[in-house]
Design an enzyme around this catalytic site. Structure first.
Site, PDB file in Angstrom:
ATOM      1  N   THR A  42       1.205   6.806  28.582  1.00  0.00           N
ATOM      2  CA  THR A  42       2.086   6.523  29.713  1.00  0.00           C
ATOM      3  C   THR A  42       3.444   6.006  29.273  1.00  0.00           C
ATOM      4  O   THR A  42       4.489   6.447  29.754  1.00  0.00           O
ATOM      5  CB  THR A  42       1.420   5.506  30.655  1.00  0.00           C
ATOM      6  OG1 THR A  42       0.244   6.083  31.214  1.00  0.00           O
ATOM      7  CG2 THR A  42       2.359   5.105  31.782  1.00  0.00           C
ATOM      8  N   GLY A 111     -11.442  15.329  30.152  1.00  0.00           N
ATOM      9  CA  GLY A 111     -12.700  14.847  29.625  1.00  0.00           C
ATOM     10  C   GLY A 111     -13.514  14.113  30.672  1.00  0.00           C
ATOM     11  O   GLY A 111     -12.969  13.342  31.457  1.00  0.00           O
ATOM     12  N   ILE A 181       7.828  -2.452  39.877  1.00  0.00           N
ATOM     13  CA  ILE A 181       8.258  -1.066  39.689  1.00  0.00           C
ATOM     14  C   ILE A 181       9.305  -0.697  40.732  1.00  0.00           C
ATOM     15  O   ILE A 181      10.350  -0.119  40.416  1.00  0.00           O
ATOM     16  CB  ILE A 181       7.056  -0.108  39.760  1.00  0.00           C
ATOM     17  CG1 ILE A 181       6.120  -0.344  38.572  1.00  0.00           C
ATOM     18  CG2 ILE A 181       7.522   1.353  39.775  1.00  0.00           C
ATOM     19  CD1 ILE A 181       4.840   0.479  38.616  1.00  0.00           C
ATOM     20  N   HIS A 437      25.053 -18.170  16.579  1.00  0.00           N
ATOM     21  CA  HIS A 437      26.049 -18.362  17.637  1.00  0.00           C
ATOM     22  C   HIS A 437      27.148 -17.307  17.495  1.00  0.00           C
ATOM     23  O   HIS A 437      27.568 -17.001  16.382  1.00  0.00           O
ATOM     24  CB  HIS A 437      26.654 -19.762  17.522  1.00  0.00           C
ATOM     25  CG  HIS A 437      27.821 -20.002  18.433  1.00  0.00           C
ATOM     26  ND1 HIS A 437      27.648 -20.321  19.763  1.00  0.00           N
ATOM     27  CD2 HIS A 437      29.156 -19.962  18.205  1.00  0.00           C
ATOM     28  CE1 HIS A 437      28.846 -20.485  20.320  1.00  0.00           C
ATOM     29  NE2 HIS A 437      29.775 -20.266  19.391  1.00  0.00           N
TER      30      HIS A 437
END
Length: 454
Positions: A42, A111, A181, A437
């Site tokens: 994904t 599968g 999302i 910095h």
């Protein structure tokens, strides 16, 4: 019928890492992936990599001073083409990484279980069975579609994966769902030049987050022109029109695209888990123990499909748990996993680790907090002074209980805080840290220094 030491169903982060590891140890491994467009999982194909690329590219648009929507459309089309090329490169690399290994065989097909040791593979041109001594499920999660009238019939509906395939920029976008999302896509498409409306069912914005931080996020997003509507119940989709109720009154919005982003659910529908005696919980997640075993001891689960935090890095950590059992002393389990940070790629980024102030109080802690705006030299130089930071500390022990950061590059800074928490450091370690910095991280000096003023 071919037999393997291990069968891995799904080409996600945990599964592909485990496959490579097992093969390097001389074990024979079969990897079964339903889609040739999902090699790598994904994250690479439809999750963090393409979305973060688009978010970064969209953020550049605000500096280009386009005067017409056509300019936005042309730029969007170019960026989408680049995204397709980028993801294709990642996908090929992931496929080649496994396919090049002598002990790994990749099957492209769906599968499903025949029994606890046998997996049926349905490819484009044939169906066959393979047998594995050990089986690992790594099939991830998929978009949850709420039961809204007309939603399935509308050609204007997209999920978070499908909308990224659009090559034409929608002039207007309605997002159903104000979760992480939905908010990421809201910011992205607003920067691309779309008019964006977010419809959220909860009357509370970002209800799981610190109230002050959430209010600041909402204010910043609204100031960018994103229309956020809370307490909204979507009742129907009629073509490109969203019909909803708010405060007992009906209303509607029409848009060029409608994004459904109300959450994701474990991807188990086609696995036929019942054939293997593998149980799921009431939310459809596969039930696992602390070592990620299912109710069948030779079958393990990795990643989103067991209902844990839906992050690539927790899927990778699932691999570590399995590795610990199979090739180590079994000392690492789910019980040992703690302090998991996360980042929502808004503009600026929102990151969180540990408890909010409200959660800490509810859990009985005596606390002290520090908060500040991102007014550090680095932020002023880059003109990124929007946002708010807040940390929560145990007043009795000086241990860090949590942090919420709504600032540019918070995804980098939160890891430093998480590391201090994971190693059980007192907050003074971050307060007195020596940081380069000007950088974003040095803001920790002031943020944790604020606790001394209480």
């Amino acid at each position: 019928m071919k037999r393997y030491d291990a069968i891995i169903i799904g080409f996600g982060k945990g599964g592909k890492t485990l496959a490579s590891d097992m093969a390097s140890r001389g074990l024979k491994v079969a990897v079964v992936e339903k889609s040739e467009k999902m090699y790598g999982g994904t994250c690479i194909n439809v999750g963090c990599i393409p979305t973060k690329y688009l978010i970064l590219e969209a953020a550049k648009n605000k500096y280009k001073n386009y005067t017409s929507f056509v300019q936005y459309k042309d730029e969007y089309r170019r960026i989408i083409e680049n995204k397709i090329s980028l993801i294709s490169t990642f996908r090929k690399k992931n496929f080649d990484n496994l396919d090049s290994k002598e002990n790994i065989e990749i099957f492209t097909g769906e599968g499903s279980f025949v029994d606890a040791h046998t997996v049926e593979v349905k490819s484009k041109d044939r169906t066959f069975n393979i047998v594995g001594d050990k089986i690992f499920i790594n099939t991830g999660a998929q978009t949850f579609y709420p039961p809204i009238k007309g939603l399935k019939e509308s050609s204007y509906i997209y999920d978070s994966e499908g909308i990224m395939e659009l090559k034409e920029l929608p002039r207007s976008l309605v997002i159903i769902g104000g979760g992480y999302i939905g908010l990421e896509y809201a910011g992205m498409y607003k920067n691309f030049g779309s008019e964006v409306t977010v419809l959220e069912g909860s009357p509370v914005f970002m209800p799981r987050e610190d109230k002050e931080i959430a209010e600041e996020v909402k204010k910043v997003m609204q100031n960018k022109g994103i229309d956020i509507r809370l307490g909204v119940k979507v009742t129907e989709i009629d073509g490109n029109t969203v019909i909803f109720e708010k405060d007992g009154k009906k209303d509607s919005l029409s848009a060029d695209a409608i994004l459904v982003a109300v959450g994701r659910k474990p991807n188990t529908e086609h696995l036929k888990l019942e054939n293997a005696g593998v149980k799921v919980d009431e939310r459809g997640a596969i039930v696992v123990d602390e070592r990620l075993h299912t109710t069948q001891t030779n079958i393990w689960v990795l990643g989103d499909v067991h209902g844990g935090p839906q992050f690539t890095y927790t899927s990778l950590d699932d691999y570590r748990i399995v590795k610990s059992e199979l090739f180590g002393k079994g000392e690492y389990t789910l019980k040992d996993r703690h302090v998991i940070p996360y980042t929502v790629f808004l503009e600026p980024q929102f990151s969180r680790v540990g408890l909010t102030e409200e959660e800490a109080i509810k859990n009985g802690y005596e606390i002290k907090t520090s908060k500040m705006t991102p007014a550090s030299p680095r932020m002023k130089i880059s003109d990124e002074t929007e946002g708010l930071l807040k940390v929560v500390v145990d007043a009795k022990t000086d241990k860090i209980l949590g942090a919420s950061l709504f600032i540019a590059q918070s995804g980098e800074v939160i890891n430093t805080i998480a590391l201090a928490m994971r190693t059980n450091q007192n907050y003074q370690v971050l307060r007195d840290g020596i940081y380069t910095h000007p950088t974003v991280t040095e803001i920790l000096n002031d943020l944790f220094g604020g606790l001394e003023l209480l």
